[in-house]
Design an enzyme around this catalytic site. Structure first.
Site, short mmCIF file in Angstrom:
data_model
loop_
_atom_site.label_atom_id
_atom_site.label_comp_id
_atom_site.label_asym_id
_atom_site.label_seq_id
_atom_site.Cartn_x
_atom_site.Cartn_y
_atom_site.Cartn_z
N HIS A 20 40.19 41.42 29.40
CA HIS A 20 40.65 42.75 28.98
C HIS A 20 42.13 42.76 29.34
O HIS A 20 42.47 42.61 30.52
CB HIS A 20 39.85 43.82 29.75
CG HIS A 20 40.20 45.24 29.41
ND1 HIS A 20 39.25 46.19 29.06
CD2 HIS A 20 41.40 45.90 29.41
CE1 HIS A 20 39.84 47.36 28.86
NE2 HIS A 20 41.15 47.21 29.06
N ASP A 72 44.90 45.68 42.63
CA ASP A 72 44.17 44.42 42.49
C ASP A 72 43.34 44.18 43.75
O ASP A 72 43.82 44.39 44.87
CB ASP A 72 45.15 43.26 42.26
CG ASP A 72 44.45 42.01 41.76
OD1 ASP A 72 44.74 41.60 40.61
OD2 ASP A 72 43.62 41.43 42.50
N CYS A 109 32.33 44.06 30.11
CA CYS A 109 33.73 43.88 30.53
C CYS A 109 33.95 44.65 31.83
O CYS A 109 33.80 45.86 31.88
CB CYS A 109 34.68 44.37 29.44
SG CYS A 109 36.40 44.43 29.98
N CYS A 125 36.54 47.50 31.56
CA CYS A 125 35.99 48.67 30.87
C CYS A 125 35.11 49.47 31.83
O CYS A 125 35.15 50.71 31.84
CB CYS A 125 35.21 48.25 29.63
SG CYS A 125 36.25 47.84 28.21
N THR A 180 41.53 35.38 33.75
CA THR A 180 40.13 35.35 34.19
C THR A 180 39.35 36.56 33.69
O THR A 180 38.14 36.50 33.56
CB THR A 180 40.03 35.28 35.73
OG1 THR A 180 40.69 36.40 36.30
CG2 THR A 180 40.65 34.00 36.24
N HIS A 198 49.96 42.59 35.50
CA HIS A 198 50.08 42.60 36.95
C HIS A 198 51.46 43.16 37.30
O HIS A 198 52.48 42.64 36.84
CB HIS A 198 50.00 41.18 37.51
CG HIS A 198 48.71 40.46 37.24
ND1 HIS A 198 47.74 40.29 38.20
CD2 HIS A 198 48.23 39.86 36.13
CE1 HIS A 198 46.73 39.61 37.69
NE2 HIS A 198 47.00 39.33 36.43
N GLY A 240 45.64 31.11 32.45
CA GLY A 240 44.98 31.49 33.70
C GLY A 240 44.34 32.87 33.68
O GLY A 240 44.12 33.47 34.72
N HIS A 285 45.63 42.97 30.66
CA HIS A 285 46.13 43.67 31.85
C HIS A 285 47.47 43.09 32.24
O HIS A 285 47.75 41.91 32.01
CB HIS A 285 45.14 43.57 33.00
CG HIS A 285 44.72 42.16 33.32
ND1 HIS A 285 43.77 41.49 32.58
CD2 HIS A 285 45.12 41.30 34.28
CE1 HIS A 285 43.60 40.28 33.08
NE2 HIS A 285 44.42 40.13 34.11
N ASN A 322 48.59 37.22 31.94
CA ASN A 322 48.06 35.89 31.67
C ASN A 322 47.26 35.95 30.37
O ASN A 322 46.54 36.93 30.13
CB ASN A 322 47.18 35.43 32.83
CG ASN A 322 47.96 35.29 34.12
OD1 ASN A 322 49.12 34.86 34.11
ND2 ASN A 322 47.36 35.66 35.24
P1 5GP Z 1 43.89 37.42 35.58
O1 5GP Z 1 43.59 36.20 36.41
O2 5GP Z 1 42.86 37.61 34.48
O3 5GP Z 1 45.29 37.50 35.08
O4 5GP Z 1 43.77 38.66 36.58
C1 5GP Z 1 42.57 39.26 36.91
C2 5GP Z 1 42.82 40.01 38.19
O5 5GP Z 1 41.78 40.96 38.34
C3 5GP Z 1 42.82 39.14 39.45
O6 5GP Z 1 44.08 39.27 40.10
C4 5GP Z 1 41.67 39.69 40.27
O7 5GP Z 1 41.97 39.73 41.65
C5 5GP Z 1 41.48 41.08 39.70
N1 5GP Z 1 40.11 41.57 39.75
C6 5GP Z 1 38.98 40.92 39.33
N2 5GP Z 1 37.90 41.69 39.52
C7 5GP Z 1 38.34 42.86 40.05
C8 5GP Z 1 37.67 44.05 40.46
O8 5GP Z 1 36.47 44.21 40.37
N3 5GP Z 1 38.47 45.05 40.96
C9 5GP Z 1 39.82 44.91 41.08
N4 5GP Z 1 40.50 45.95 41.60
N5 5GP Z 1 40.47 43.80 40.70
C10 5GP Z 1 39.75 42.78 40.19
ZN ZN Z 2 37.29 45.83 28.47
#
Ligand code: 5GP
Ligand code: ZN
Length: 112
Positions: free
Chosen positions: A96, A29, A3, A6, A93, A100, A91, A98, A85
């Site tokens: 874990h 982000d 992850c 993590c 990705t 925003h 959406g 989170h 999300n």
């Molecule tokens: P999701 O699409 O799952 O709601 O948001 C995942 C977010 O994690 C995305 O906005 C993406 O830019 C961010 N993200 C993905 N990998 C990394 C990383 O390695 N470091 C940071 N700081 N953000 C990440």
């Molecule tokens: Zn995790």
């Protein structure tokens, strides 16, 4: 478990930390969608909001408790948006949970 968040929490992957306490880690982000775009995560792995149950709801509450504090640190006195999300259609990705934290400008009202 493989992850990425993590690993960020453990410091195995670098991140721009904004705030940290016993339960919560917040970092910028990597691909911001607003002047302020911070990700707020619990330090224990919960896959998404859909996984919240009696065993981890206190951890989820700690994340919510941290939000106003992190918003202040980021200077978001004029307001902000919190988004999470969930799953494929939501959406998500990174699996874990989170939140925003978005702000620093007047955000558009847009669902997709
Ligand atoms: P999701 O699409 O799952 O709601 O948001 C995942 C977010 O994690 C995305 O906005 C993406 O830019 C961010 N993200 C993905 N990998 C990394 C990383 O390695 N470091 C940071 N700081 N953000 C990440
Ligand atoms: Zn995790």
């Amino acid at each position: 478990m493989d992850c990425i968040f993590c690993k960020i929490i453990k410091g195995e992957i670098p991140s721009a930390k904004v705030y940290e306490n016993e339960h919560v880690y917040a970092f910028k982000d990597i691909n911001p969608n607003a002047p302020v775009h911070v990700l707020i995560v619990p330090k224990t792995h919960i896959a998404s909001v859909d996984e919240i149950d009696c065993s981890n709801v206190c951890t989820a509450a700690e994340v919510f408790k941290a939000i106003p504090h992190i918003a202040k640190i980021c200077g978001l006195e004029n307001g902000y948006r919190v988004i999470t999300n969930v799953g494929e259609d939501g959406g998500q990705t990174v699996k874990h949970m989170h939140f925003h934290l978005l702000g620093g400008t007047k955000l558009a009202v847009k669902l997709n």
